[in-house]
Design an enzyme around this catalytic site. Structure first.
Site, PDB file in Angstrom:
ATOM      1  N   HIS A 125      -8.513   2.912  -2.102  1.00  0.00           N
ATOM      2  CA  HIS A 125      -7.692   2.061  -2.963  1.00  0.00           C
ATOM      3  C   HIS A 125      -8.241   2.036  -4.390  1.00  0.00           C
ATOM      4  O   HIS A 125      -7.510   2.277  -5.362  1.00  0.00           O
ATOM      5  CB  HIS A 125      -7.636   0.639  -2.388  1.00  0.00           C
ATOM      6  CG  HIS A 125      -6.819  -0.313  -3.196  1.00  0.00           C
ATOM      7  ND1 HIS A 125      -5.489  -0.569  -2.941  1.00  0.00           N
ATOM      8  CD2 HIS A 125      -7.139  -1.070  -4.272  1.00  0.00           C
ATOM      9  CE1 HIS A 125      -5.027  -1.446  -3.812  1.00  0.00           C
ATOM     10  NE2 HIS A 125      -6.014  -1.771  -4.640  1.00  0.00           N
ATOM     11  N   GLU A 126      -9.529   1.755  -4.511  1.00  0.00           N
ATOM     12  CA  GLU A 126     -10.120   1.666  -5.847  1.00  0.00           C
ATOM     13  C   GLU A 126     -10.174   3.036  -6.528  1.00  0.00           C
ATOM     14  O   GLU A 126     -10.106   3.135  -7.756  1.00  0.00           O
ATOM     15  CB  GLU A 126     -11.513   1.035  -5.780  1.00  0.00           C
ATOM     16  CG  GLU A 126     -11.551  -0.361  -5.159  1.00  0.00           C
ATOM     17  CD  GLU A 126     -10.600  -1.360  -5.804  1.00  0.00           C
ATOM     18  OE1 GLU A 126     -10.244  -1.175  -6.988  1.00  0.00           O
ATOM     19  OE2 GLU A 126     -10.202  -2.320  -5.117  1.00  0.00           O
ATOM     20  N   HIS A 138      -7.037   3.490  -8.476  1.00  0.00           N
ATOM     21  CA  HIS A 138      -7.160   2.881  -9.808  1.00  0.00           C
ATOM     22  C   HIS A 138      -7.955   3.789 -10.734  1.00  0.00           C
ATOM     23  O   HIS A 138      -7.592   4.006 -11.900  1.00  0.00           O
ATOM     24  CB  HIS A 138      -7.877   1.535  -9.704  1.00  0.00           C
ATOM     25  CG  HIS A 138      -7.052   0.406  -9.180  1.00  0.00           C
ATOM     26  ND1 HIS A 138      -5.854   0.035  -9.732  1.00  0.00           N
ATOM     27  CD2 HIS A 138      -7.263  -0.450  -8.140  1.00  0.00           C
ATOM     28  CE1 HIS A 138      -5.355  -1.014  -9.077  1.00  0.00           C
ATOM     29  NE2 HIS A 138      -6.198  -1.320  -8.106  1.00  0.00           N
ATOM     30  N   GLU A 177      -1.395  -0.761  -9.718  1.00  0.00           N
ATOM     31  CA  GLU A 177      -1.389  -0.928  -8.263  1.00  0.00           C
ATOM     32  C   GLU A 177      -0.596   0.173  -7.572  1.00  0.00           C
ATOM     33  O   GLU A 177      -0.928   0.575  -6.455  1.00  0.00           O
ATOM     34  CB  GLU A 177      -0.820  -2.303  -7.886  1.00  0.00           C
ATOM     35  CG  GLU A 177      -1.787  -3.439  -8.097  1.00  0.00           C
ATOM     36  CD  GLU A 177      -3.079  -3.258  -7.328  1.00  0.00           C
ATOM     37  OE1 GLU A 177      -3.033  -2.908  -6.131  1.00  0.00           O
ATOM     38  OE2 GLU A 177      -4.150  -3.462  -7.916  1.00  0.00           O
TER      39      GLU A 177
END
Length: 495
Positions: free
Chosen positions: A264-265, A268, A294
């Site tokens: 997830h990160e 980003h 997001e």
């Protein structure tokens, strides 16, 4: 030329942003507890310096004069973003920014200590102070931007989004999920009855998990020369594009929790690392907003990281790094696990939007004054019972103290998470129409075509377009929740 003065200002502000970002990342990962007071003072001072430079009266003169100058297309776009930034920053006096920054940092530090103790009574005064400051901020911004107070806050995270537009979409999604969560759970139960869940071994040393995370980060495109992986209470992506700091948190009993956080990160981070470098000192060179951000993180976590094709490639890597042999049929029930739970960051992609909708509704009430902090635990519990059939009464740590966002005064942020999920599904649908072989590429560990599409359509554009326009240019249509709903039905519904 006045634009040259804006360009020079941009470079000075970028340097201050750099210092603030690295200090913030360090504060959350490596700073000793005793360093908190002085760190808060230092960051508040930097925030004040930044604000004074960015809002100096002469900046307005430069913006006005630059409008009469001969500028190329990029400079004209940059000027629009300089003006938008200036307008938003001049809503607040420097004194307020320093006061709020100091309160936010102290509140965050208190939250880290008291959440672990489930001490709502001890934390409540700090949150009441934060909410009072947020209401003050919202009022000042609303007056200047001619928006409602809550919309004025959302504008800081996701320019162009309005609660009146989001609320009906979320209401539709909430209705769908109310019916679909039980369906997904029933489908899961039936599958597990036919093939029982193979338990995780529960022996996953943190260093081995870290190595696995770094391997997969690099594979999907993370530049390890311009970023790093650390541990924090709450996973985040911070730092700056040339030095991205991402974090996760580990459980030695479950490698998927940390790994999904890492993916997830990393999503980003890929956005940050691939923003247009030539514009890095202009507002134009920044990420468009948190919903877009997001969409990039959720794209990596959901469209890639929970895609069966991804695991056809990744399973041998897991076996190599963790010493555990798995078949796809054994692992996917873990990767696609659906479960009603209290913790947003651990929620699956079916139940996750309900966590966001709950926060979206509560924070609107907090900002408007319809709800006071003292009433928050009961209001949270009521919605959690209604949406997920769970209770947080007498458990503030997993209720209103659960996230770092409110202690850090980040109101108006939460909608971005579910908007991002819808945008990610829409981007995947558009990408696979153009590249039908995307799943085959991923199954070979080849992410080049996927990343090239995202780089061209999203990353390289910076803040040239509004969020709706960026999405429409990238996918050929306006935001359409049908793609997200279809994605959930395909992956979790009745076949």
């Amino acid at each position: 030329m006045s634009f040259e003065k804006l360009d020079e200002l941009g470079r000075k502000l970028e340097a201050l942003e750099h210092a603030q970002a690295i200090l913030g990342a360090d504060e959350a990962t490596h700073m000793a507890v005793g360093g908190g007071e002085k760190r808060a003072e230092a960051m508040a001072t930097l925030a004040g310096i930044y604000h004074r430079q960015a809002t100096a009266p002469e900046v307005a003169d430069w913006i006005g004069a630059a409008k009469t100058e001969s500028l190329d297309e990029d400079q004209q776009s940059a000027l629009r973003e300089f003006e938008r930034q200036y307008t938003n920053l001049t809503c607040l006096p420097a004194e307020f920014v320093e006061r709020q920054t100091a309160a936010r940092l102290r509140s965050e530090q208190l939250w880290r200590d008291l959440r672990a103790k489930n001490d709502w009574a001890g934390f409540r005064p700090a949150l009441e102070n934060i909410v009072a400051l947020v209401r003050e901020e919202a009022g000042m911004r609303a007056d200047v931007l001619k928006l409602s107070p809550y919309d004025a806050l959302m504008e800081q995270y996701d320019p162009g989004n309005r609660a009146a537009d989001i609320a009906p979409v979320f209401a539709e999604l909430k209705i769908f999920l109310t019916d679909f969560v039980p369906e997904a759970l029933a489908v899961q139960e039936e599958r597990l009855a036919n093939r029982p869940l193979k338990p995780l071994s529960g022996v996953y040393p943190i260093e081995k998990q870290r190595e696995l995370g770094l391997t997969l980060m690099a594979a999907v495109g993370f530049d390890l020369n311009h970023g790093s992986l650390s541990v924090s209470h709450h996973p985040f992506c911070g730092g700056v594009p040339t030095d991205v700091r991402i974090t996760t948190r580990y459980k030695t009993s479950d490698f998927l929790s940390a790994l999904m956080g890492v993916l997830h990160e990393t999503g980003h981070a890929l956005y940050e690392q691939n923003l247009p470098k030539a514009w890095s000192h202009w507002p134009l060179g920044k990420a468009r907003g948190m919903a877009v951000h997001e969409s990039q993180s959720l794209f990596v976590e959901k469209q890639l990281g929970r895609n069966p094709a991804f695991w056809r490639w990744a399973l041998p890597v897991v076996e190599r790094d963790l010493g555990e042999a798995w078949t796809l049929e054994d692992l996917l029930p873990h990767v696609h696990r659906v479960e009603r739970g209290l913790i947003r960051v651990d929620a699956d992609e079916v139940t996750y939007p309900l966590h966001v909708i709950l926060r979206f509704e509560l924070e609107q009430d907090l900002v408007s004054g319809r709800l006071e902090v003292a009433e928050l635990p009961e209001a949270w519990d009521a919605k959690m019972r209604a949406y997920l059939g769970l209770s947080t009464i007498d458990n503030a740590a997993d209720g209103p103290m659960q996230d770092v966002h409110w202690p850090s005064a980040a109101f108006g942020y939460f909608p971005s998470y579910t908007l991002g999920a819808m945008m990610a599904a829409q981007q995947w649908a558009a990408l696979t129409r153009e590249h039908p072989s995307a799943d085959d590429d991923i199954a070979r560990g080849d992410f080049d075509a996927v990343n090239a599409w995202r780089r061209e359509r999203i990353w390289s554009q910076g803040s040239r377009y509004s969020t709706p326009e960026l999405l429409e240019r990238a996918t050929g249509e306006k935001l359409n929740a049908a793609h997200f709903i279809a994605h959930l039905k395909r992956r979790y519904g009745k076949s």
